[in-house]
Each structure stands twice: as C-alpha cells, then as structure tokens.
Design an enzyme around this catalytic site. Structure first.
Site, short mmCIF file in Angstrom:
data_model
loop_
_atom_site.label_atom_id
_atom_site.label_comp_id
_atom_site.label_asym_id
_atom_site.label_seq_id
_atom_site.Cartn_x
_atom_site.Cartn_y
_atom_site.Cartn_z
CG HIS A 1 5.49 -13.61 -7.03
ND1 HIS A 1 6.79 -13.17 -6.51
CD2 HIS A 1 4.57 -13.79 -6.13
CE1 HIS A 1 6.32 -12.97 -5.16
NE2 HIS A 1 5.11 -13.22 -4.88
CG ASN B 1 2.61 -17.62 -3.39
OD1 ASN B 1 2.42 -18.65 -4.00
ND2 ASN B 1 3.82 -17.03 -3.09
CG HIS C 1 -1.41 -5.30 -1.01
ND1 HIS C 1 -1.76 -4.17 -0.65
CD2 HIS C 1 -1.53 -5.43 -2.53
CE1 HIS C 1 -2.19 -3.28 -1.72
NE2 HIS C 1 -2.05 -4.17 -2.95
CG ASP D 1 10.90 -9.82 -5.70
OD1 ASP D 1 11.42 -9.78 -4.94
OD2 ASP D 1 9.63 -10.34 -5.61
CB CYS E 1 -1.02 0.10 1.33
SG CYS E 1 -2.38 -0.99 0.99
CB THR F 1 5.93 -13.37 2.76
OG1 THR F 1 6.50 -12.92 1.49
CG2 THR F 1 6.46 -14.78 2.90
CG HIS G 1 2.07 -10.05 -4.01
ND1 HIS G 1 1.31 -10.11 -2.88
CD2 HIS G 1 3.08 -10.94 -4.12
CE1 HIS G 1 2.25 -11.02 -2.27
NE2 HIS G 1 3.14 -11.47 -2.92
#
Length: 113
Positions: free
Chosen positions: A102, A87, A98, A32, A9, A95, A100
């Site tokens: 990959h 995930n 929020h 990343d 955020c 982990t 997301h």
C-alpha cells in the site's frame, strides 16, 4: 503461476480492469478502490505470491522490481513523504492473499505550495 480465484491475479492478467498507474515486466500499480489517503496505490507482483514473505523468499528479483516501482511512483506523485506498507497474514490485516504494498501519502505533489 497465477490463481484465477485471486482478484489481483485477474487484475494482473487484465481479466479485471483497474485504474492503472504504471507497470513493469514484473509488477503492476493501480489506485485502491477504497483509498485511505489522498494517494493510495496498490503495488503488486504480476505473478501470484501469497504475501511479502513468500515473495522475498521465492522471487527476490520480483521484490526489487516491485519496490523500485513503488518508490518511483511515490517520488512522482507524493510530496516526498509517503508510506509503503505490507500486511502479511490475516492477523496483520491482510485481506487479499496476493502480496501487495500500500503506497499512501497525505500530500500529492501537485498540492505543494
């Protein structure tokens, strides 16, 4: 609907700087900081949703925007072979809570022979 305790955020609101790839009205993509492939880009909704399930159920238009952004970047940056994975939950390896994706690929487009 943003959470100031959430790092994504804070990236979306530009409080924390990230290596930006592209953004739309609803989504943001950035490199990343711990890449696992030559291409490893995170694609996030700008508004806070805990995971992809919540995003799907509560904001389908934002989900479509996120997927379009991810696949457009994959087309631009990868050889055509890529993975866009999400995930959901700690047991699945999430982990940052929020939503997301990959976006990963072993072969950048500029390395094709």
């Amino acid at each position: 609907m943003n959470n100031q305790d959430c790092i994504f955020c804070r990236i979306a609101s530009k409080d924390i700087q990230a290596n930006l790839v592209e953004e739309t009205e609803h989504s943001l993509a950035f490199w990343d900081i711990s890449p696992r492939q030559p291409i490893h880009i995170l694609v996030i909704p700008k508004r806070h949703h805990t995971n992809i399930l919540e995003l799907t159920n509560n904001a389908p238009d934002e989900l479509v925007d996120l997927m379009r952004l991810g696949t457009r970047i994959a087309s631009d940056k990868s050889s055509g072979s890529f993975r866009l994975s999400f995930n959901t939950g700690a047991e699945a390896g999430q982990t940052v809570f929020h939503a997301h994706g990959h976006l990963t690929s072993k072969t950048p487009k500029d390395q094709l022979a």
